[in-house]
Design an enzyme around this catalytic site. Sequence first.
Site, PDB file in Angstrom:
ATOM      1  N   GLU A 363       0.787  -1.383   0.605  1.00 23.98           N
ATOM      2  CA  GLU A 363      -0.073  -0.096   0.444  1.00 23.98           C
ATOM      3  C   GLU A 363       1.123   1.386  -0.185  1.00 23.98           C
ATOM      4  OE1 GLU A 363      -2.984   1.428   3.545  1.00 23.98           O
ATOM      5  OE2 GLU A 363      -4.203   0.828   2.080  1.00 23.98           O
ATOM      6  N   HIS A 394       6.032 -26.934   3.045  1.00 26.96           N
ATOM      7  CA  HIS A 394       4.919 -27.878   2.074  1.00 26.96           C
ATOM      8  C   HIS A 394       4.076 -27.864   1.584  1.00 26.96           C
ATOM      9  CE1 HIS A 394       7.253 -30.249   4.990  1.00 26.96           C
ATOM     10  NE2 HIS A 394       7.045 -29.986   6.396  1.00 26.96           N
ATOM     11  N   LYS A 518     -13.352   2.332  -3.684  1.00 29.35           N
ATOM     12  CA  LYS A 518     -14.544   2.795  -3.148  1.00 29.35           C
ATOM     13  C   LYS A 518     -15.967   3.077  -3.545  1.00 29.35           C
ATOM     14  CE  LYS A 518     -11.244   3.143   1.255  1.00 29.35           C
ATOM     15  NZ  LYS A 518     -11.263   4.256   1.852  1.00 29.35           N
TER      16      LYS A 518
HETATM   17  O1  F6P Z   1      -8.771   1.768   1.961  1.00 33.05           O
HETATM   18  C1  F6P Z   1      -7.471   1.694   2.499  1.00 33.05           C
HETATM   19  C2  F6P Z   1      -7.112   2.185   3.808  1.00 33.05           C
HETATM   20  O2  F6P Z   1      -7.300   3.940   3.764  1.00 33.05           O
HETATM   21  C3  F6P Z   1      -5.978   1.610   4.953  1.00 33.05           C
HETATM   22  O3  F6P Z   1      -4.814   2.750   4.358  1.00 33.05           O
HETATM   23  C4  F6P Z   1      -6.596   2.054   5.797  1.00 33.05           C
HETATM   24  O4  F6P Z   1      -5.388   1.200   6.723  1.00 33.05           O
HETATM   25  C5  F6P Z   1      -7.403   0.847   6.225  1.00 33.05           C
HETATM   26  O5  F6P Z   1      -8.575   1.688   5.012  1.00 33.05           O
HETATM   27  C6  F6P Z   1      -8.698   1.752   6.986  1.00 33.05           C
HETATM   28  O6  F6P Z   1      -8.737   2.815   6.854  1.00 33.05           O
HETATM   29  P1  F6P Z   1      -8.976   3.823   8.128  1.00 33.05           P
HETATM   30  O7  F6P Z   1      -8.543   3.154   9.662  1.00 33.05           O
HETATM   31  O8  F6P Z   1      -9.342   4.789   7.949  1.00 33.05           O
HETATM   32  O9  F6P Z   1     -10.859   2.941   8.693  1.00 33.05           O
END
Ligand code: F6P
Length: 557
Positions: A363, A394, A518
Amino acid sequence: MSHAPIDQSAAWQALAEHAAAMRGTHLRELFADADRGPAFMLRAAGLTLDLSKQRWSDETLARLLELAREARLPEAIRALLTGERVNVSENRPALHSALRLPPDASLVVEGQDLVPGVHATLARMADMVARFHAGQWRGATGRPIRDVVNLGVGGSDLGPLMVTHALADYRPADVHRVDVHFASTMDGSQLVAYLSRFNPETTLFVISSKSFTTIDTLSNARTARDWLVARLDGQEGVDEALVMRQHFIGVSAKPEKMSDWGIAEANQLEFWEWVGGRYSLWGGIGLPIALVVGMAHFRELLAGAHAMDEHFATAPLAENMPVLLALAGIWNVNFLDIRAHSILPYDGRLEYFAAYLEQLEMESNGKSATHDGREVGYSTCPVLWGQLGPNAQHAFYQLLHQGTQPVVCDFIAPLRRYDDVEDSATREHLKAQHRLTLANCFAQSRLLMLGDDAIDEEGPRPGHKRYRGNQPSTTLLLDRLTPATLGALIALYEHKVFVQATIWDINPFDQWGVELGKQIAGETERILASHGGHERMDASTRALVEAVWQAEAAGDD
Ligand code: F6P
């Protein structure tokens, strides 16, 4: 400031020429030099790093260090640790290292000393942990909390999950026992398994979300709230407000969103925008860790990471552990075309370490635009995956030994284990198991390196039994797996990621690539729920959506 791409620098070009010569060199030839092992070994903060099984030479390393200087790495390290706005696309610093500064330190960033705020949060965590461990954090009906479920995903899940598992032996004695669990998946399957087992009177949820907008976490949180309210509200003296106050803690950089959701102010742990989600286990997001290991061990974890920060800040580049680990990666990805990287801990306690690193590295450095928005002309982060080494032996080691992919491996193991097992017979059995594990770890890296030459045999082995060897690896040995060495290990990888990002001229602290997914998921959910509007979708997705509608219709019959 715009500058020439790094792959057009003299240092990069020199490395490319050097690589043409090195590509034909087998690791076994490099080990003709009997002193090679110690020459590529480094110690810092309770860790020993062996980089001798990388397919490189003294000359390679000298040229890579030249590349690091060309990329202005010393200046970048200083900028990171002193709080410059190194996260350029989000215009903020990336100061996870400030979370592990000791209380007497000072770090003034843009006119404000950050250390008092960091330690104020740690003090709030300590108060909370003390209440749980004294059996004083009670549910709405007055019974002490027994099960804590962390609801979070990505950085708000993987770090605490990995560390609580790794340090489970460090649970303090003589405290009220609180078991910590993790539910991250948006489909609710992990959560529902807990709800069917746990008593709502003694269960508390920690909602961990830096943004407090992550749908995965918020949908689990809503299910948890409904479960608690339906079971507890209406019992004698209990109302919804009491349930919210006694059964929910929030950890976020958005206090107003926590309040809107219903988290009592006294139950909020705040952190800062300048801490990236995947770099956040060192503060409030680490509450589940502190609940398992106690605050004293949590502070040891911070101290171990701080020791690595100090080493990173002060050691010369040529003796700097994160720098050398990063340069080995650059050499493999950009000059030897090795773009697969496997993480292989030889210690069951590090079961989730590979999953944690997958987020940290991919990421952070899964990027293809430079700081000023140009498309990079070279590879960046390799594909990284892993699992416990002994189990992987394994499972997928066959590909490492005889497949067609070059893969670099990180072998990780503690030098000592089981010294503290009281019963002497059990201790000796377990120590023998540890020795067996180390033997396997060392045997695998040696075989991967040397191939058939690892064993004395007359004549060549037939084709299907042949081991080519020449797969490079790194070995990382922890003196013991303790809170301090684990802290140092994690910080080592965090800084490695930063060094590589600096050389690749990418920002390791944003993650724009996950945002569009998203958005489209939101639109798709609306289409699924409204049974219409899919006409503009591609034929494949349209057919999938229709399959769901048909299944729903069949279910209604
Ligand atoms: O969608 C990726 C992300 O933004 C990550 O970088 C982050 O760790 C995760 O989602 C959770 O985000 P949050 O802590 O804002 O819920």
